[in-house]
Design an enzyme around this catalytic site. Structure first.
Site, PDB file in Angstrom:
ATOM      1  N   ASN A 128       0.838  -1.205   0.000  1.00 42.95           N
ATOM      2  CA  ASN A 128       0.000   0.000   0.000  1.00 42.95           C
ATOM      3  C   ASN A 128       0.863   1.242   0.000  1.00 42.95           C
ATOM      4  OD1 ASN A 128      -0.514   1.892   2.520  1.00 42.95           O
ATOM      5  ND2 ASN A 128       0.090  -0.121   3.309  1.00 42.95           N
ATOM      6  N   ASN A 190       2.729   7.557  14.899  1.00 46.34           N
ATOM      7  CA  ASN A 190       3.209   6.900  13.683  1.00 46.34           C
ATOM      8  C   ASN A 190       4.404   7.670  13.127  1.00 46.34           C
ATOM      9  OD1 ASN A 190       3.641   5.844  11.171  1.00 46.34           O
ATOM     10  ND2 ASN A 190       1.537   6.045  10.444  1.00 46.34           N
ATOM     11  N   SER A 193       5.327   5.213   8.809  1.00 46.85           N
ATOM     12  CA  SER A 193       4.662   4.995   7.526  1.00 46.85           C
ATOM     13  C   SER A 193       5.651   5.344   6.409  1.00 46.85           C
ATOM     14  CB  SER A 193       3.416   5.867   7.415  1.00 46.85           C
ATOM     15  OG  SER A 193       2.936   5.804   6.091  1.00 46.85           O
ATOM     16  N   GLY A 283       1.620  -8.355   5.424  1.00 44.65           N
ATOM     17  CA  GLY A 283       1.114  -9.720   5.276  1.00 44.65           C
ATOM     18  C   GLY A 283       2.205 -10.751   5.480  1.00 44.65           C
TER      19      GLY A 283
HETATM   20  C1  LIG Z   1      -3.926  -0.588   3.344  1.00 44.84           C
HETATM   21  C2  LIG Z   1      -3.083  -0.402   4.568  1.00 44.84           C
HETATM   22  C3  LIG Z   1      -3.111   0.817   5.251  1.00 44.84           C
HETATM   23  C4  LIG Z   1      -2.340   1.003   6.400  1.00 44.84           C
HETATM   24  N1  LIG Z   1      -2.393   2.192   7.058  1.00 44.84           N
HETATM   25  C5  LIG Z   1      -1.654   2.363   8.192  1.00 44.84           C
HETATM   26  C6  LIG Z   1      -1.729   3.563   8.931  1.00 44.84           C
HETATM   27  O1  LIG Z   1      -2.495   4.472   8.632  1.00 44.84           O
HETATM   28  N2  LIG Z   1      -0.936   3.674  10.024  1.00 44.84           N
HETATM   29  C7  LIG Z   1      -0.097   2.653  10.435  1.00 44.84           C
HETATM   30  O2  LIG Z   1       0.604   2.784  11.434  1.00 44.84           O
HETATM   31  N3  LIG Z   1      -0.035   1.510   9.763  1.00 44.84           N
HETATM   32  C8  LIG Z   1      -0.791   1.336   8.664  1.00 44.84           C
HETATM   33  N4  LIG Z   1      -0.728   0.145   7.995  1.00 44.84           N
HETATM   34  C9  LIG Z   1       0.179  -0.910   8.503  1.00 44.84           C
HETATM   35  C10 LIG Z   1      -0.526  -1.873   9.450  1.00 44.84           C
HETATM   36  O3  LIG Z   1      -1.049  -1.230  10.571  1.00 44.84           O
HETATM   37  C11 LIG Z   1       0.448  -2.978   9.912  1.00 44.84           C
HETATM   38  O4  LIG Z   1       1.466  -2.390  10.697  1.00 44.84           O
HETATM   39  C12 LIG Z   1       1.091  -3.704   8.748  1.00 44.84           C
HETATM   40  O5  LIG Z   1       0.166  -3.884   7.701  1.00 44.84           O
HETATM   41  C13 LIG Z   1       1.642  -5.068   9.172  1.00 44.84           C
HETATM   42  O6  LIG Z   1       0.610  -5.896   9.672  1.00 44.84           O
HETATM   43  P1  LIG Z   1      -0.100  -7.044   8.748  1.00 44.84           P
HETATM   44  O7  LIG Z   1       0.980  -7.848   8.127  1.00 44.84           O
HETATM   45  O8  LIG Z   1      -0.963  -7.802   9.734  1.00 44.84           O
HETATM   46  O9  LIG Z   1      -0.906  -6.312   7.737  1.00 44.84           O
HETATM   47  C14 LIG Z   1      -1.514  -0.054   6.863  1.00 44.84           C
HETATM   48  C15 LIG Z   1      -1.494  -1.286   6.176  1.00 44.84           C
HETATM   49  C16 LIG Z   1      -2.274  -1.476   5.063  1.00 44.84           C
HETATM   50  C17 LIG Z   1      -2.228  -2.792   4.351  1.00 44.84           C
END
Ligand SMILES: Cc1cc2nc3c(=O)[nH]c(=O)nc-3n(C[C@H](O)[C@H](O)[C@H](O)COP(=O)(O)O)c2cc1C
Length: 353
Positions: A128, A190, A193, A283
């Site tokens: 993303n 945060n 990002s 993921g």
């Molecule tokens: C579409 C999308 C938007 C995200 N937006 C944020 C965000 O606004 N702030 C943040 O700290 N992490 C954001 N993340 C990261 C997630 O919070 C998480 O740290 C990351 O995806 C790893 O976890 P996962 O493997 O379970 O997805 C986003 C992830 C995705 C896929």
């Protein structure tokens, strides 16, 4: 139990394929459709009770207390899913132990041009480059004032606005904290990002100290006579051990309450599909690095601060291993997209009480 299995089959067999097909060009369309449905359900109490009976009621309790807050169980929704806090009641009814809403910036911002989410279904991964689109702190706070607080801990995530220069990050983020303070149980910062230019530079010692000190002081002022609500910091997986040590020093010296590890990665390690897509990878491929970082932080901290583990948690075994690495709580995002709400109960059943 029976209805949970049935609903899981409906999600994975019918709803998800339909949503994924409808949003092949732009996966965000599926997200918007789901968010609209959840927001609507949240505004109709009988519908909310049905959602709770179908999902939330099947999630076993694994109670714990972390930074002074009580959690019914340790599986939470990671930051970025409900950026404007429109569907918190329905997401709570699905059974999450806590939700991190946001990231919210002081000023409203549109994020990057779409499409800005790419699915890699074979890898159970996403890339993303959202760029933190959100309605801005004042508008979100205005809406929250008319909504009930969901019955689980809610964290609000704060990020620097894109238009604000890095050196003005402390005041920008404090303004967001002031607006959202009544509506959160904890606040995460945060600085990780990958999609806001320069944001990750806030992880360096000096700017991080200024930012976190300002937020911790602001929380003390806002709390008046009561204990201040916890401030935690969310870090990137793409840091060296030395950089992480420096972040831990800062967190311990300014009085932060915990660390969330990790955000998405700018590497493409573990992704089997070749791609040139820009953005942060989440993921399955992120799992090993996320666990490695959590283990390291837990070892270095030696019980001085709790760590929330996030990244690539998709199976009960992943959840167990992240908790065994020392995480006090865990969060999911990408596996919730691929597996649907039944994953919350599945992960919890594998977690010891
Ligand atoms: C579409 C999308 C938007 C995200 N937006 C944020 C965000 O606004 N702030 C943040 O700290 N992490 C954001 N993340 C990261 C997630 O919070 C998480 O740290 C990351 O995806 C790893 O976890 P996962 O493997 O379970 O997805 C986003 C992830 C995705 C896929």
């Amino acid at each position: 139990m029976g209805s949970l299995i049935d609903m899981s089959i409906i999600f994975r067999g019918m709803l998800r394929p339909t949503l994924f097909a409808l949003s092949r060009r732009d996966p965000e369309i599926a997200h918007e459709l789901i968010m609209r449905q959840l927001a609507l359900i949240g505004s109709v109490p009988p519908a909310l009770r049905i959602l709770q009976a179908l999902y939330g009621a099947h999630v076993p309790a694994r109670p714990r207390e972390v930074f002074g807050l009580r959690f019914r169980h340790p599986v939470g929704l990671a930051g970025g899913f409900d950026k404007n806090g429109r569907a918190l009641s329905a997401l709570a009814a699905l059974g999450f132990g806590f939700i991190e809403a946001g990231g919210v910036t002081r000023w409203p911002q549109p994020g990057q041009p779409r499409p800005r989410i790419v699915r890699f279904a074979a890898d159970k991964a996403l890339i993303n480059r959202m760029g933190l689109p959100n309605d801005g702190a004042e508008a979100i706070a205005g809406r929250l004032a008319h909504l009930p607080h969901p019955p689980i801990p809610i964290g609000w995530q704060i990020a620097k606005s894109k238009v604000t220069p890095l050196e003005e990050a402390p005041e920008d983020c404090c303004a967001t904290l002031r607006a959202l303070y009544p509506f959160g149980d904890y606040f995460s910062v945060n600085v990780s990002s990958p999609n806001t230019p320069g944001l990750r530079q806030l992880q360096a010692r000096e700017p991080l100290t200024d930012l976190l000190q300002a937020l911790v002081n602001e929380a003390r002022t806002l709390a008046r006579e009561t204990p201040p609500k916890p401030i935690v910091v969310k870090i990137a997986p793409d840091l060296t051990w030395e950089e992480m040590d420096s972040i831990l020093d800062v967190c311990l010296s300014v009085g932060v309450s915990g660390i969330i590890a990790v955000n998405t990665t700018i590497t493409r390690e573990g992704l089997h599909t070749a791609t040139t897509e820009a953005g942060g990878l989440s993921g399955r491929p992120l799992g090993p690095r996320a666990r490695e970082v959590v283990s390291y932080l837990v070892r270095q901290l030696n019980g001085r601060l709790p760590v929330i583990g996030v990244g690539g948690i998709a199976t009960p075994d992943d959840a167990r291993r992240m908790l065994d690495a020392g995480a006090s709580l865990i969060q999911i995002y990408t596996s919730f997209i691929y597996e649907g709400p039944g994953i919350i109960a599945r992960l919890n059943r594998a977690i010891g009480t």
